[in-house]
Design an enzyme around this catalytic site. Structure first.
Site, PDB file in Angstrom:
ATOM      1  N   ARG A 181       0.829  -1.222   0.000  1.00  0.00           N
ATOM      2  CA  ARG A 181       0.000   0.000   0.000  1.00  0.00           C
ATOM      3  C   ARG A 181       0.862   1.271   0.000  1.00  0.00           C
ATOM      4  O   ARG A 181       0.529   2.264   0.665  1.00  0.00           O
ATOM      5  CB  ARG A 181      -0.939   0.043   1.210  1.00  0.00           C
ATOM      6  CG  ARG A 181      -2.028  -1.008   1.198  1.00  0.00           C
ATOM      7  CD  ARG A 181      -2.994  -0.791   0.032  1.00  0.00           C
ATOM      8  NE  ARG A 181      -4.189  -1.611   0.161  1.00  0.00           N
ATOM      9  CZ  ARG A 181      -4.275  -2.887  -0.211  1.00  0.00           C
ATOM     10  NH1 ARG A 181      -3.242  -3.493  -0.759  1.00  0.00           N
ATOM     11  NH2 ARG A 181      -5.408  -3.549  -0.068  1.00  0.00           N
ATOM     12  N   SER A 254     -10.816  -0.287   2.832  1.00  0.00           N
ATOM     13  CA  SER A 254     -10.117  -0.420   4.116  1.00  0.00           C
ATOM     14  C   SER A 254      -9.719   0.961   4.614  1.00  0.00           C
ATOM     15  O   SER A 254      -9.055   1.701   3.890  1.00  0.00           O
ATOM     16  CB  SER A 254      -8.835  -1.237   3.950  1.00  0.00           C
ATOM     17  OG  SER A 254      -9.109  -2.510   3.454  1.00  0.00           O
ATOM     18  N   GLU A 350      -5.351   4.220   5.784  1.00  0.00           N
ATOM     19  CA  GLU A 350      -4.960   3.864   4.426  1.00  0.00           C
ATOM     20  C   GLU A 350      -5.287   4.989   3.444  1.00  0.00           C
ATOM     21  O   GLU A 350      -4.434   5.346   2.627  1.00  0.00           O
ATOM     22  CB  GLU A 350      -5.640   2.559   4.024  1.00  0.00           C
ATOM     23  CG  GLU A 350      -4.815   1.773   3.036  1.00  0.00           C
ATOM     24  CD  GLU A 350      -5.609   1.368   1.832  1.00  0.00           C
ATOM     25  OE1 GLU A 350      -5.036   1.424   0.748  1.00  0.00           O
ATOM     26  OE2 GLU A 350      -6.792   1.013   1.963  1.00  0.00           O
TER      27      GLU A 350
HETATM   28  N1  EPU Z   1     -11.406 -10.127   9.872  1.00  0.00           N
HETATM   29  C1  EPU Z   1     -11.998  -9.849  11.096  1.00  0.00           C
HETATM   30  N2  EPU Z   1     -13.121  -9.091  11.111  1.00  0.00           N
HETATM   31  C2  EPU Z   1     -13.670  -8.599   9.970  1.00  0.00           C
HETATM   32  C3  EPU Z   1     -13.077  -8.883   8.731  1.00  0.00           C
HETATM   33  C4  EPU Z   1     -11.933  -9.645   8.708  1.00  0.00           C
HETATM   34  O1  EPU Z   1     -11.530 -10.269  12.131  1.00  0.00           O
HETATM   35  O2  EPU Z   1     -14.693  -7.900  10.072  1.00  0.00           O
HETATM   36  C5  EPU Z   1     -10.159 -10.923   9.876  1.00  0.00           C
HETATM   37  C6  EPU Z   1     -10.393 -12.347   9.432  1.00  0.00           C
HETATM   38  O3  EPU Z   1      -9.763 -13.179  10.364  1.00  0.00           O
HETATM   39  C7  EPU Z   1      -9.667 -12.470   8.122  1.00  0.00           C
HETATM   40  C8  EPU Z   1      -8.646 -11.348   8.166  1.00  0.00           C
HETATM   41  O4  EPU Z   1      -9.229 -10.355   9.005  1.00  0.00           O
HETATM   42  O5  EPU Z   1      -9.021 -13.690   8.015  1.00  0.00           O
HETATM   43  C9  EPU Z   1      -8.387 -10.769   6.797  1.00  0.00           C
HETATM   44  O6  EPU Z   1      -9.602 -10.291   6.239  1.00  0.00           O
HETATM   45  P1  EPU Z   1      -9.775 -10.024   4.684  1.00  0.00           P
HETATM   46  O7  EPU Z   1      -9.454 -11.244   3.912  1.00  0.00           O
HETATM   47  O8  EPU Z   1     -11.101  -9.406   4.458  1.00  0.00           O
HETATM   48  O9  EPU Z   1      -8.616  -8.991   4.339  1.00  0.00           O
HETATM   49  P2  EPU Z   1      -8.102  -7.647   5.062  1.00  0.00           P
HETATM   50  O10 EPU Z   1      -6.701  -7.915   5.475  1.00  0.00           O
HETATM   51  O11 EPU Z   1      -9.023  -7.177   6.101  1.00  0.00           O
HETATM   52  C10 EPU Z   1      -7.079  -6.757   2.845  1.00  0.00           C
HETATM   53  C11 EPU Z   1      -7.067  -5.476   2.059  1.00  0.00           C
HETATM   54  C12 EPU Z   1      -8.363  -5.314   1.290  1.00  0.00           C
HETATM   55  C13 EPU Z   1      -8.524  -6.519   0.363  1.00  0.00           C
HETATM   56  C14 EPU Z   1      -8.526  -7.787   1.210  1.00  0.00           C
HETATM   57  C15 EPU Z   1      -8.589  -9.044   0.379  1.00  0.00           C
HETATM   58  C16 EPU Z   1      -5.668  -3.925   3.318  1.00  0.00           C
HETATM   59  C17 EPU Z   1      -5.614  -2.696   4.155  1.00  0.00           C
HETATM   60  N3  EPU Z   1      -6.891  -4.351   2.944  1.00  0.00           N
HETATM   61  O12 EPU Z   1      -8.101  -6.642   3.834  1.00  0.00           O
HETATM   62  O13 EPU Z   1      -8.240  -4.155   0.483  1.00  0.00           O
HETATM   63  O14 EPU Z   1      -9.720  -6.445  -0.378  1.00  0.00           O
HETATM   64  O15 EPU Z   1      -7.296  -7.848   1.980  1.00  0.00           O
HETATM   65  O16 EPU Z   1      -7.369  -9.212  -0.251  1.00  0.00           O
HETATM   66  O17 EPU Z   1      -4.623  -4.491   3.001  1.00  0.00           O
HETATM   67  C18 EPU Z   1      -8.638  -1.818   0.443  1.00  0.00           C
HETATM   68  O18 EPU Z   1      -7.419  -1.677   0.408  1.00  0.00           O
HETATM   69  O19 EPU Z   1      -9.419  -0.836   0.424  1.00  0.00           O
HETATM   70  C19 EPU Z   1      -9.193  -3.164   0.540  1.00  0.00           C
HETATM   71  C20 EPU Z   1     -10.489  -3.389   0.677  1.00  0.00           C
END
Ligand code: EPU
Length: 354
Positions: A181, A254, A350
């Site tokens: 990012r 995010s 972010e």
């Molecule tokens: N989780 C929670 N609570 C929630 C949602 C998720 O505890 O409400 C935990 C779950 O354990 C899950 C972990 O968080 O395993 C990861 O969740 P997720 O796969 O949704 O990914 P993220 O790390 O929260 C990142 C990116 C997203 C991208 C997703 C999928 C960043 C800041 N965000 O989110 O990007 O869509 O991975 O690859 O790196 C964005 O940048 O705007 C964005 C949406």
């Protein structure tokens, strides 16, 4: 709210490839849909116009903000200077050697339209990045990423207007200093204006389907042998289920980056919270899940004024309808404070917060 917000634009100027509006509303230009105004709003439809525009003292000297579709920004106040909206369009194949295609995309193209364009031509690589809001010009700035892929893997050259040398320059992939990012452009916002991106897209490439949930989604679609299009379909379904649609509910994806922490802190938190997700990352750091940290502090679904934490995903802050940027930011600050106190981890926003 001040009277000023309801004023109509007081002056409009048209040039070749650009339009200038004075005292312009930005409410329809940010996906949080919070109110804000710009002293001058310049829509740039032709990159060539930049040379002329930077000849105007008020554009050259005033504080400058570059905007694409406004999907990664939070306005907590009016912008006292110039907002430059990069709106040039065009997708052109520069080279095709049968194995890969080099394609130039102007900054104003919609990212998702470009992903679909690439899929329709049998090109691979961008399928995991489907449905990310924003423009192509914004993609390299925060090195957009999702489902195990980052855009930096496919960027060959970024073309930008360099305000220091007053000319268009070309930066190769290494010069862009991409990281999670992050990129050179995020640190030099006042210097570079991304005008076009050249991508190298292969025809053959292993599909990335290891990210949690992707295989399961392909199974539920009845896909035995995945293609780039079926992976894109699976990821579209995952995103649609997990993330609020900015066309319906104001948000900027995010709101925080997943924090990178020292191994020692990660190990301690892991001992205290065995279910906490954590991944090995760059430079022997460990990446934690900001969503998990926020949800563990009981913020998921919480509403403060007109701002709220999405019930779908704890990392997404939303505008319930009439929120101001300051309201959203104060909710963000409460979250940061709570996560810092409980876990000793400082979350970094972010989107660009103004
Ligand atoms: N989780 C929670 N609570 C929630 C949602 C998720 O505890 O409400 C935990 C779950 O354990 C899950 C972990 O968080 O395993 C990861 O969740 P997720 O796969 O949704 O990914 P993220 O790390 O929260 C990142 C990116 C997203 C991208 C997703 C999928 C960043 C800041 N965000 O989110 O990007 O869509 O991975 O690859 O790196 C964005 O940048 O705007 C964005 C949406």
């Amino acid at each position: 709210m001040s009277e000023k917000r309801y004023q109509v634009p007081s002056a409009i100027a048209e040039g070749v490839g650009y339009t200038i509006v004075e005292n312009a509303s930005l409410e329809g230009r940010n996906t949080f849909r919070v109110p804000a105004r710009a002293n001058l709003l310049v829509d740039v439809r032709k990159t060539d116009a930049l040379a002329e525009l930077f000849g105007f003292a008020m554009i050259r000297n005033g504080p400058l903000l570059v905007l694409g579709e406004g999907s990664n920004i939070l306005f907590t106040r009016d912008w006292p200077g110039v907002v430059l909206s990069m709106a040039a369009l065009g997708i052109n194949i520069l080279e095709d050697d049968g194995n890969a295609v080099r394609v130039r995309v102007e900054a104003g193209e919609n990212w998702n339209d470009f992903v679909r364009w690439s899929l329709a031509r049998g090109l691979r690589g961008l399928e995991n990045l489907i449905l990310i809001p924003g423009t192509v010009g914004a993609a390299p700035i925060q090195n957009i990423g999702a489902y195990g892929t980052e855009v930096r893997e496919f960027i060959d050259v970024v073309e930008a207007w360099d305000r220091q040398s007053d000319q268009l320059i070309r930066l190769n992939n290494a010069e862009c200093a991409f990281a999670y990012r992050d990129s050179l452009f995020k640190h030099e916002r006042d210097r570079y204006i991304v005008t076009a991106v050249e991508f190298l897209l292969p025809r053959q490439r292993e599909l990335q389907i290891d990210y949690a949930g992707v295989r399961e989604e392909l199974d539920s679609l009845g896909v035995d042998i995945p293609t780039a299009s079926s992976v894109a379909e699976a990821i579209s379904r995952l995103r649609t289920r997990k993330l609020p649609n900015p066309a319906v509910v104001g948000n900027a994806g995010s709101f925080f980056k997943n924090p990178l922490v020292e191994q020692e802190l990660a190990d301690r938190l892991r001992r205290e919270n065995p279910s906490m997700p954590a991944w090995k990352s760059e430079d022997s750091l460990t990446k934690l899940s900001a969503a998990w940290l926020i949800e563990s502090c009981n913020f998921k679904g919480l509403q403060q004024g007109h701002a709220a934490v999405s019930e779908q995903h704890a990392l997404v802050l939303i505008n319930r309808g009439k929120a101001t940027g300051s309201e959203i930011w104060s909710l963000a600050e409460c979250i940061r404070k709570a996560v810092l106190e409980r876990f000793g981890v400082l979350l970094e926003p972010e989107p660009l917060v103004l």
